[in-house]
Design an enzyme around this catalytic site. Structure first.
Site, PDB file in Angstrom:
ATOM      1  N   HIS A 159       5.013  -6.101 -32.188  1.00 36.87           N
ATOM      2  CA  HIS A 159       3.602  -5.767 -32.494  1.00 36.87           C
ATOM      3  C   HIS A 159       3.451  -5.137 -33.729  1.00 36.87           C
ATOM      4  O   HIS A 159       2.940  -5.319 -34.794  1.00 36.87           O
ATOM      5  CB  HIS A 159       2.874  -5.207 -31.334  1.00 36.87           C
TER       6      HIS A 159
ATOM      7  N   HIS B 169       0.808  -3.492 -38.406  1.00 37.02           N
ATOM      8  CA  HIS B 169       1.788  -4.535 -38.128  1.00 37.02           C
ATOM      9  C   HIS B 169       2.774  -4.774 -38.933  1.00 37.02           C
ATOM     10  O   HIS B 169       3.477  -5.907 -39.311  1.00 37.02           O
ATOM     11  CB  HIS B 169       1.076  -5.961 -37.794  1.00 37.02           C
TER      12      HIS B 169
ATOM     13  N   HIS C  73      -2.964   1.935 -36.826  1.00 37.37           N
ATOM     14  CA  HIS C  73      -2.311   1.025 -36.326  1.00 37.37           C
ATOM     15  C   HIS C  73      -1.988  -0.152 -37.217  1.00 37.37           C
ATOM     16  O   HIS C  73      -2.845  -0.733 -37.764  1.00 37.37           O
ATOM     17  CB  HIS C  73      -3.147   0.281 -35.018  1.00 37.37           C
TER      18      HIS C  73
ATOM     19  N   GLU D 119      -8.561  -4.191 -30.408  1.00 35.23           N
ATOM     20  CA  GLU D 119      -7.684  -3.050 -30.040  1.00 35.23           C
ATOM     21  C   GLU D 119      -8.114  -1.816 -30.386  1.00 35.23           C
ATOM     22  O   GLU D 119      -7.627  -0.903 -30.587  1.00 35.23           O
ATOM     23  CB  GLU D 119      -6.343  -3.272 -30.887  1.00 35.23           C
TER      24      GLU D 119
END
Length: 335
Positions: free
Chosen positions: A244, A156, A154, A135
């Protein structure tokens, strides 16, 4: 053994071994003398750049702080074995730095860091080709579209996930999360874009059968670009991702770590407030006359003022968080 260098690779190796002359046997370049002279000339231009443009000590400090930031994000449960951080490379602004694909808590030295191009998210050192996060396009496409963004997380994080899968908007309800959009964080859904590769019918009627699915991951430039569009402008600092997690952007490492941690804390507080509100309604059936049944979120003016205050004081929590990971034996940082 001889290797073929690019100008950037040669510079990066020289930066770590400045005691070697660029013409020494240490740098074995298998190319014509003219090409070799051109490469060395490019490096010399970089190494003689003004100090305000190139400061060796500051760059080494950035690498150290980058690894510390990864450890802080793990310590505060924003990242676990998954998730990632990046920072724009101040030496080459068309590149950015990430760790190789490994658990953030275990990143321990500059050798664990990889430089990638913003154009295509390709490693500048091709020997790192098999050590990349799938990603990484989240980062490359955001950097491409927003020159003011210099750091990205990023995550989760479990506390945030419930807000990605229902219509309850994540909104700032604590003053340390004033950077969140008062009207609620936008949500990115891969289903709204994956069908574009398969034709108009799929785009208009997103399928739940998994056909053409990326598994909710942003694994290419196309989806990375669509996610980047969600940030709209500099006032959007956090975008949720359905089922996500979330992505947050900032002008530097300290701010992006702050935002990631307090996005998670705001989500936890908001969820608790919703539970309390629903419990009260279940007990009495309705709220007493004159009572305010709503959750008190920050107004736009309050969010702006709170965000400005936090930007002015971000180094205070950073110093604490840095010390927390320094004394924890799990985390090692030799950069």
């Amino acid at each position: 053994m001889s290797v073929c260098w690019t100008g950037l690779q040669l510079f990066q190796v020289w930066r770590r071994h400045p005691r070697h002359s660029l013409s020494s046997p240490f740098f074995s370049i298998t190319c014509s003398s003219n090409s070799r002279d051109k490469l060395i000339g490019q490096v010399q231009q970089l190494t003689t750049a003004p100090m305000e443009t190139l400061n060796e000590r500051q760059f080494d400090r950035l690498e150290h702080d980058f690894i510390t930031a990864l450890h802080i994000l793990h310590y505060h449960r924003v990242l676990d074995a998954y998730g990632h951080l990046s920072v724009r490379n101040p030496l080459m602004r068309d590149t950015f730095i990430m760790s190789r694909s490994m658990a953030p808590a275990l990143v321990s030295s500059a050798d664990d860091l990889i430089t990638l191009t913003i154009d295509g998210a390709k490693p500048t050192d091709t020997s790192n080709q098999n050590q990349l996060f799938s990603e990484r396009f989240i980062h490359s496409e955001i950097y491409r579209q927003y020159p003011s963004v210099n750091a990205i997380v990023h995550s989760h994080c479990q506390a945030v996930l419930p807000f990605t899968i229902n219509r309850v908007r994540l909104r700032p309800c604590i003053h340390l999360a004033g950077f969140l959009r008062p009207e609620g964080c936008p949500v990115f859904d891969t289903r709204n874009h994956e069908g574009m590769r398969l034709g108009p019918a799929h785009s208009e009627n997103p399928s739940d059968d998994g056909s053409g699915s990326s598994g909710l991951l942003v694994k290419d430039e196309f989806l990375g670009r669509k996610l980047a569009y969600k940030f709209i402008d500099t006032k959007t600092t956090v975008v949720l991702m359905r089922g996500h997690g979330f992505t947050t952007v900032a002008s530097n490492l300290q701010n992006v770590v702050f935002q990631a941690i307090y996005t998670a804390q705001n989500a936890a507080v908001q969820k608790e407030a919703i539970i309390m509100q629903n419990s009260a309604m279940a007990v009495v059936g309705t709220f007493p006359i004159g009572a305010d049944p709503g959750i008190h979120f920050l107004s736009k003016a309050e969010a702006t003022a709170a965000s400005e205050m936090c930007e002015d004081t971000v180094r205070r929590p950073w110093a604490l968080w840095q010390r927390e990971v320094e004394v924890c034996p799990l985390y090692q940082n030799s950069a």
